[in-house]
Design an enzyme around this catalytic site. Structure first.
Site, PDB file in Angstrom:
ATOM      1  N   TRP A  46       0.787  -1.227   0.000  1.00 40.23           N
ATOM      2  CA  TRP A  46       0.000   0.000   0.000  1.00 40.23           C
ATOM      3  C   TRP A  46       0.823   1.283   0.000  1.00 40.23           C
ATOM      4  CZ3 TRP A  46       2.117   1.996   4.243  1.00 40.23           C
ATOM      5  CH2 TRP A  46       2.461   1.143   5.294  1.00 40.23           C
ATOM      6  N   ASN A  47       2.116   1.213   0.240  1.00 41.71           N
ATOM      7  CA  ASN A  47       2.835   2.466   0.486  1.00 41.71           C
ATOM      8  C   ASN A  47       3.022   3.323  -0.771  1.00 41.71           C
ATOM      9  OD1 ASN A  47       4.610   0.340  -0.250  1.00 41.71           O
ATOM     10  ND2 ASN A  47       6.374   1.466   0.539  1.00 41.71           N
ATOM     11  N   LYS A  74      -2.902  -8.169  -7.569  1.00 47.08           N
ATOM     12  CA  LYS A  74      -3.566  -8.187  -6.269  1.00 47.08           C
ATOM     13  C   LYS A  74      -2.974  -7.055  -5.453  1.00 47.08           C
ATOM     14  CE  LYS A  74      -4.114 -10.543  -1.853  1.00 47.08           C
ATOM     15  NZ  LYS A  74      -3.861  -9.262  -1.136  1.00 47.08           N
ATOM     16  N   HIS A  75      -3.747  -6.003  -5.263  1.00 44.83           N
ATOM     17  CA  HIS A  75      -3.237  -4.862  -4.521  1.00 44.83           C
ATOM     18  C   HIS A  75      -3.573  -5.008  -3.040  1.00 44.83           C
ATOM     19  CE1 HIS A  75      -1.142  -1.230  -4.449  1.00 44.83           C
ATOM     20  NE2 HIS A  75      -1.724  -0.579  -5.431  1.00 44.83           N
ATOM     21  N   SER A 124      -5.329  -4.274   0.351  1.00 42.27           N
ATOM     22  CA  SER A 124      -6.753  -3.975   0.486  1.00 42.27           C
ATOM     23  C   SER A 124      -7.013  -2.506   0.781  1.00 42.27           C
ATOM     24  CB  SER A 124      -7.363  -4.846   1.586  1.00 42.27           C
ATOM     25  OG  SER A 124      -6.745  -4.593   2.843  1.00 42.27           O
ATOM     26  N   GLY A 135       6.843  -6.525  -0.467  1.00 43.72           N
ATOM     27  CA  GLY A 135       6.246  -6.620   0.859  1.00 43.72           C
ATOM     28  C   GLY A 135       7.279  -6.938   1.915  1.00 43.72           C
ATOM     29  N   GLU A 166      10.799  -8.204  -3.757  1.00 42.67           N
ATOM     30  CA  GLU A 166      11.375  -6.952  -3.259  1.00 42.67           C
ATOM     31  C   GLU A 166      10.796  -6.752  -1.874  1.00 42.67           C
ATOM     32  OE1 GLU A 166      11.844  -3.734  -1.715  1.00 42.67           O
ATOM     33  OE2 GLU A 166      10.324  -2.962  -3.096  1.00 42.67           O
ATOM     34  N   LEU A 167      11.619  -7.016  -0.860  1.00 41.86           N
ATOM     35  CA  LEU A 167      11.111  -7.117   0.504  1.00 41.86           C
ATOM     36  C   LEU A 167      11.570  -5.939   1.359  1.00 41.86           C
ATOM     37  CD1 LEU A 167      11.720 -10.954   0.832  1.00 41.86           C
ATOM     38  CD2 LEU A 167       9.728  -9.747  -0.102  1.00 41.86           C
ATOM     39  N   CYS A 218      10.428   1.302   1.687  1.00 43.53           N
ATOM     40  CA  CYS A 218      11.397   0.229   1.918  1.00 43.53           C
ATOM     41  C   CYS A 218      12.821   0.756   1.881  1.00 43.53           C
ATOM     42  CB  CYS A 218      11.203  -0.896   0.890  1.00 43.53           C
ATOM     43  SG  CYS A 218      11.204  -0.354  -0.826  1.00 43.53           S
TER      44      CYS A 218
END
Length: 458
Positions: free
Chosen positions: A133-134, A157-158, A160, A209, A231-232, A265
């Site tokens: 979401w960021n 899938k974004h 929520s 995420g 990409e974490l 991130c």
């Protein structure tokens, strides 16, 4: 029927309610995307490029609307939302301009007699994109642009909390001329998401995420023999060396910690400061952070908006309290704001040690961790003392030395020298260790989900 309701984190008011799709509905979207891919793959790179440029222009045409929508859903500053829209358009322009050459067939030779070989970069099918979401627009677009240019389809899938942003992006892509089924947005739960990873039409999975989410998605995809790009999270260290220009270091450290309300991130998160300049840096840095005021993210003059949700506020609050309970010292901030909305002040913590969240973990909010180093060598050691390795930075008047330290010793995917920034279309983006694997941008993302095909001619 289950639903998702988005909430404005600045006011706590409900925005919109969306129906959650069934597993069959989501599967049907994947099938439709695959059918559109079969046609799209037949277009040349030069035929795909104008569509990408048209999408970029459509985003620019709706920049004010998109920025306001992202601010309402996630609390990001309105001006940061406008910057995000332009970055997305620039990525689409870059991909359209450079994709045809980067993905063109390559002539090779093989065998003792030098026979002719060709390496061809062919699309593979539907890419499943799971995004946070960021950055409600940028995260999907950076995957979408590369997927489309390579000839693939994309199912998003974004998160929520920014469902509206994902759905609006798809509408604008269709208005710009993208085939209607080539880019799908699914509103689904986690179990259905896992089922889509295993769907036979899905040929690759990309996630942005947390490292925890990356482990889960990576494991589910590996079981289905699907390639992933992850990409974490990260706990990026910015080093203030003994010869650093303190004014420059403070300026970009404040910017780097508070960009996007600290929910990035590649935010500057750990500030590793050498003993020689420690007091000077900390005094100036804390003074600047204390002066930061919370405000309405719709206000152009706002310096720091709310966190993305009440849940995120409680997470950050808990990480700070846990660190303090274990001995961390609060130099400023440190307590949730007494006002409506998910607001948390600019905060600086010191006296940190392993075992504290502020030392070990990623704090996704405006909380800076100060760590004292004996000297430059010790600072570099401490920077690498992390399970993460996405980005980082070095402040030093000796640019050449800083470059060598960054290139040869910093165990991350990206390093900034005497500056701060998030992403650029022409530079690869990604990390190492628990920050994931694979690269986006700079042309590298174009080749993550393709079939590198060897053709041997007689």
């Amino acid at each position: 029927m289950p639903t998702i309701t988005t909430i404005n984190p600045a006011t706590g008011k409900e925005l919109q309610t969306y129906d959650v799709m069934s597993r069959q509905e989501a599967s049907d979207r994947v099938e439709a995307c695959h059918a559109a891919f079969l046609d799209w793959r037949g277009r040349t790179h030069m035929e795909r490029a104008p569509v990408l440029k048209a999408v970029g222009q459509k985003l620019r045409d709706h920049a004010d609307e998109l920025a306001a929508l992202m601010t309402r859903e996630t609390g990001k500053l309105l001006k940061d939302g406008a910057t995000e829209v332009e970055l997305c358009a620039a990525i689409l322009d870059y991909t359209a301009a450079n994709g045809p050459d980067l993905l063109a067939d390559e002539e090779r030779t093989y065998g003792a007699d030098g026979q002719r070989g060709v390496v061809s970069y062919q699309p593979v099918g539907v890419i499943y994109s799971i995004q946070p979401w960021n950055f409600p627009l940028y995260q999907p677009v950076r995957v979408l642009a590369a997927s489309l240019m390579a000839g693939n389809g994309c199912v998003l899938k974004h998160a929520s909390i920014c469902t509206g942003s994902g759905l609006r992006l798809r509408e604008l892509c269709i208005e710009a001329g993208l085939p209607e089924d080539l880019f799908q947005v699914v509103v689904i739960d986690h179990d259905t998401s896992d089922a889509l990873i295993a769907h036979p039409r899905v040929r690759g999975v990309t996630l942005t995420g947390s490292d925890e989410a990356g482990r889960h998605v990576g494991a589910v995809a590996a079981k289905a023999l699907k390639k992933t790009v992850l990409e974490l999270g990260s706990n990026d260290a910015y080093l203030v060396l003994e010869d650093a220009d303190i004014e420059t270091a403070v300026k970009f450290s404040v910017m780097g910690r508070l960009f996007n309300n600290g929910e990035t991130c590649v935010s500057a998160k750990r500030f590793i400061v050498t003993d020689k300049v420690y007091d000077d840096f900390v005094d100036q840095f804390v003074a600047r952070m204390e002066a930061i005021t919370l405000g309405d993210p719709m206000d152009e003059d706002c310096q720091l908006g709310p966190l993305s949700s009440e849940e995120q506020l409680q997470t950050v609050k808990g990480q700070v309290e846990d660190s303090v309970a274990k001995g961390a010292k609060v130099l400023c901030g440190g307590e949730a704001a007494d006002r409506q909305g998910a607001y948390y002040p600019a905060t600086v913590l010191a006296d940190l040690a392993p075992g504290m969240p502020a030392y070990d973990d990623e704090i996704f909010g405006p909380v800076a961790s100060i760590i004292r180093a004996r000297d430059d060598e010790d600072a570099m050691r401490l920077a690498n003392d992390s399970r993460y390795g996405l980005g980082g930075g070095i402040f030093s008047r000796n640019e050449d030395r800083a470059f060598r330290l960054a290139r040869d010793h910093f165990d991350t995917g990206m390093v900034r020298i005497n500056s701060f920034g998030a992403a650029d279309p022409n530079m690869p983006f990604g990390g190492v260790k628990d920050s994931g694997y694979g690269r986006e941008h700079g042309g590298f993302g174009l080749k993550e989900f393709i079939n590198v095909k060897s053709l041997f001619l007689p």
